[in-house]
Design a protein around this motif. Structure first.
Motif, PDB file in Angstrom:
ATOM      1  N   LEU A 102       2.701 -46.069  -8.393  1.00 29.85           N
ATOM      2  CA  LEU A 102       2.793 -44.857  -8.982  1.00 29.85           C
ATOM      3  C   LEU A 102       2.537 -45.098 -10.612  1.00 29.85           C
ATOM      4  CD1 LEU A 102       5.046 -42.820  -6.846  1.00 29.85           C
ATOM      5  CD2 LEU A 102       2.763 -42.437  -7.232  1.00 29.85           C
ATOM      6  N   ASN A 103       2.579 -46.399 -11.006  1.00 30.97           N
ATOM      7  CA  ASN A 103       2.643 -46.692 -12.282  1.00 30.97           C
ATOM      8  C   ASN A 103       3.793 -46.207 -13.127  1.00 30.97           C
ATOM      9  OD1 ASN A 103       1.412 -47.705 -14.654  1.00 30.97           O
ATOM     10  ND2 ASN A 103       0.367 -45.750 -15.148  1.00 30.97           N
ATOM     11  N   LEU A 104       5.099 -46.163 -12.702  1.00 34.48           N
ATOM     12  CA  LEU A 104       6.018 -45.717 -13.410  1.00 34.48           C
ATOM     13  C   LEU A 104       6.943 -46.970 -14.294  1.00 34.48           C
ATOM     14  CD1 LEU A 104       7.646 -43.651 -10.559  1.00 34.48           C
ATOM     15  CD2 LEU A 104       5.873 -43.108 -12.007  1.00 34.48           C
ATOM     16  N   ARG A 105       7.516 -46.596 -15.113  1.00 32.20           N
ATOM     17  CA  ARG A 105       8.454 -47.629 -15.858  1.00 32.20           C
ATOM     18  C   ARG A 105       9.702 -47.465 -15.225  1.00 32.20           C
ATOM     19  NH1 ARG A 105       8.800 -49.904 -21.007  1.00 32.20           N
ATOM     20  NH2 ARG A 105      10.965 -49.948 -22.013  1.00 32.20           N
ATOM     21  N   VAL A 106      10.432 -48.591 -14.893  1.00 35.33           N
ATOM     22  CA  VAL A 106      11.654 -48.833 -14.185  1.00 35.33           C
ATOM     23  C   VAL A 106      12.632 -49.478 -15.015  1.00 35.33           C
ATOM     24  CG1 VAL A 106      12.563 -49.761 -12.007  1.00 35.33           C
ATOM     25  CG2 VAL A 106      10.380 -48.998 -11.817  1.00 35.33           C
ATOM     26  N   GLN A 107      13.584 -48.710 -15.044  1.00 35.74           N
ATOM     27  CA  GLN A 107      14.778 -49.435 -15.944  1.00 35.74           C
ATOM     28  C   GLN A 107      16.045 -49.393 -14.980  1.00 35.74           C
ATOM     29  OE1 GLN A 107      14.098 -46.935 -19.475  1.00 35.74           O
ATOM     30  NE2 GLN A 107      14.475 -48.750 -20.754  1.00 35.74           N
ATOM     31  N   ARG A 108      16.848 -50.397 -15.213  1.00 36.56           N
ATOM     32  CA  ARG A 108      18.139 -50.272 -14.365  1.00 36.56           C
ATOM     33  C   ARG A 108      19.346 -51.146 -15.256  1.00 36.56           C
ATOM     34  NH1 ARG A 108      18.634 -53.542  -9.183  1.00 36.56           N
ATOM     35  NH2 ARG A 108      20.312 -54.592 -10.205  1.00 36.56           N
ATOM     36  N   GLU A 109      20.427 -50.477 -15.456  1.00 35.69           N
ATOM     37  CA  GLU A 109      21.485 -50.996 -16.193  1.00 35.69           C
ATOM     38  C   GLU A 109      22.713 -51.148 -15.449  1.00 35.69           C
ATOM     39  OE1 GLU A 109      21.708 -48.078 -19.485  1.00 35.69           O
ATOM     40  OE2 GLU A 109      19.735 -48.417 -20.419  1.00 35.69           O
ATOM     41  N   GLU A 110      23.416 -52.171 -15.857  1.00 33.68           N
ATOM     42  CA  GLU A 110      24.624 -52.256 -15.199  1.00 33.68           C
ATOM     43  C   GLU A 110      25.915 -52.291 -16.218  1.00 33.68           C
ATOM     44  OE1 GLU A 110      24.179 -52.770 -11.899  1.00 33.68           O
ATOM     45  OE2 GLU A 110      22.031 -52.941 -11.935  1.00 33.68           O
ATOM     46  N   ARG A 111      26.801 -51.824 -15.625  1.00 33.02           N
ATOM     47  CA  ARG A 111      28.057 -51.835 -16.532  1.00 33.02           C
ATOM     48  C   ARG A 111      29.225 -51.590 -15.819  1.00 33.02           C
ATOM     49  NH1 ARG A 111      27.678 -48.093 -21.687  1.00 33.02           N
ATOM     50  NH2 ARG A 111      25.819 -49.468 -21.946  1.00 33.02           N
ATOM     51  N   ALA A 112      30.072 -52.603 -15.640  1.00 34.94           N
ATOM     52  CA  ALA A 112      31.493 -52.393 -15.183  1.00 34.94           C
ATOM     53  C   ALA A 112      31.427 -51.654 -13.812  1.00 34.94           C
ATOM     54  CB  ALA A 112      32.435 -51.409 -16.133  1.00 34.94           C
ATOM     55  N   GLY A 113      30.587 -52.214 -13.138  1.00 37.05           N
ATOM     56  CA  GLY A 113      30.713 -51.935 -11.723  1.00 37.05           C
ATOM     57  C   GLY A 113      29.808 -50.824 -11.298  1.00 37.05           C
ATOM     58  N   SER A 114      29.017 -50.217 -12.228  1.00 41.19           N
ATOM     59  CA  SER A 114      28.365 -49.083 -12.100  1.00 41.19           C
ATOM     60  C   SER A 114      26.991 -49.439 -12.527  1.00 41.19           C
ATOM     61  CB  SER A 114      28.693 -47.799 -13.123  1.00 41.19           C
ATOM     62  OG  SER A 114      30.008 -47.253 -12.759  1.00 41.19           O
TER      63      SER A 114
END
Length: 376
Positions: A207-219
């Motif tokens: 679908l040509n989407l920009r994907v971001q994932r952030e990790e912080r303190a178990g979240s």
């Protein structure tokens, strides 16, 4: 971690990870590990039942959930293969992203209630241009992934990025309980890149989407940005639409991943439906009575219900009204005893497609495709 910054094809946000034979081996190893766990547990329950001749309701429910988990993993692997092939070409239509997410959450409301999942929503209006069936599959993949890992409430947010103007869908949850974060093992112990995540990535890529994932303190927070966003009569489009090769194949198996419940008392009807829908990529379950349908749907509603007209009595009508109040987009297709055509009826505010038994093989796939695409 910005997954779209990794090197790959310049045409679309890349799918991260290893390439070639190593990636395939890793995927197969991961799929095997994830399938073995629920199937081992299910086999232990079956062995216990064969020894004692007894199984209580809780164990039966757990057995069903374990088998269902393994089936979903197999279907996800099938979808990953399909969307990784490069042969699927999205068919863009104007979609209400906010309503689509609300519908997806409503579809899973019984599941979230039974599992005690707390959902929090902050959804601003947003419209996009996207393939309806692929977008629906993407939203279900986001729910599968978050439901699998969440150990707290799950926050869903939709807003509009001011520049460039793009709709954003965010999903945030804790995968380690707050009181265990300090005691958690080293990073990497909690693996979020499961099969559900791999499917999510491939759908986002198509679908040509920009994907971001952030990790912080178990979240973790997942953010999907939709480059083709409709705002104030203006649609922001990427140049990718102009780069599609002439004669590109359409989105085959557009209903792959959708869930259909067949309510039919006669074995020949169930067999006919099974053979007719085999090639559509649907996830199909069968029950023989209205009471069984009520029990089956107590844990979650499908996307469509196909039923024999002989079972459409007062009990079914009351149950249908209850289901429709919960999920207004739920599709119903009735198999009539006689008839050589497909009819669409609206009686008493209830929309139903009716397929005659004589034309079941020819008409049922088209009726299901119409109803499910309309509800996407």
């Amino acid at each position: 971690m910005d997954l779209s910054d990794l090197p790959n094809s310049p045409a679309k946000p890349p799918i991260p990870g290893r390439t070639g034979g190593d990636a395939l081996r890793d995927m197969l190893d991961q799929l095997g590990r994830e399938v073995v766990a629920p199937m081992t547990a299910a086999l232990e329950r079956v062995n216990a039942f064969s020894t004692t001749g007894r199984i209580d309701r809780a164990s039966l429910r757990a057995l069903r959930e374990e088998i269902e988990c393994a089936r979903r993993l197999g279907l996800s692997a099938q979808q990953i293969s399909r969307f990784s092939s490069g042969r699927v070409q999205p068919q863009h239509t104007r979609l209400n992203l906010t309503q689509s997410l609300r519908d997806a959450l409503a579809q899973r409301s019984r599941e979230t209630a039974s599992r005690g999942i707390d959902l929090r929503q902050d959804l601003q209006p947003a419209e996009i241009m996207a393939d309806a069936s692929m977008c629906a599959a993407l939203l279900q993949a986001v729910l599968d992934w978050s439901f699998e890992h969440a150990r707290s409430h799950i926050e869903f947010r939709i807003d509009i990025k001011p520049w460039p103007v793009q709709a954003r869908l965010s999903c945030r949850f804790a995968y380690i309980p707050a009181d265990e974060v300090c005691d958690a093992a080293a990073p990497g112990t909690y693996r979020l890149e499961t099969i559900a995540w791999q499917l999510l990535l491939r759908l986002a890529h198509c679908l040509n989407l920009r994907v971001q994932r952030e990790e912080r303190a178990g979240s973790t927070q997942l953010t999907l940005e939709f480059p083709q966003t409709v705002t104030e009569g203006l649609t922001t489009l990427t140049l990718l639409d102009l780069d599609a090769p002439p004669g590109a194949p359409p989105n085959s198996q557009p209903m792959v991943g959708r869930h259909v419940l067949v309510v039919a008392s006669r074995r020949e009807t169930r067999n006919a439906v099974r053979e007719t829908l085999r090639s559509m990529g649907l996830m199909i379950d069968y029950v023989a009575s209205v009471d069984e349908a009520r029990e089956f749907c107590s844990g979650g509603l499908p996307h469509a219900i196909v039923y024999e007209s002989a079972l459409a009595g007062e009990n079914f009508r009351k149950l249908r009204a209850e289901w429709t109040r919960e999920v207004p987009s739920l599709a119903f297709i009735e198999i009539t005893e006689q008839g050589r055509e497909l009819k669409v009826c609206d009686l008493g505010g209830q929309h139903t497609s009716r397929v005659g038994r004589d034309v079941l093989v020819r008409a049922l796939p088209g009726a299901l495709s119409f109803e499910l695409s309309k509800a996407a």
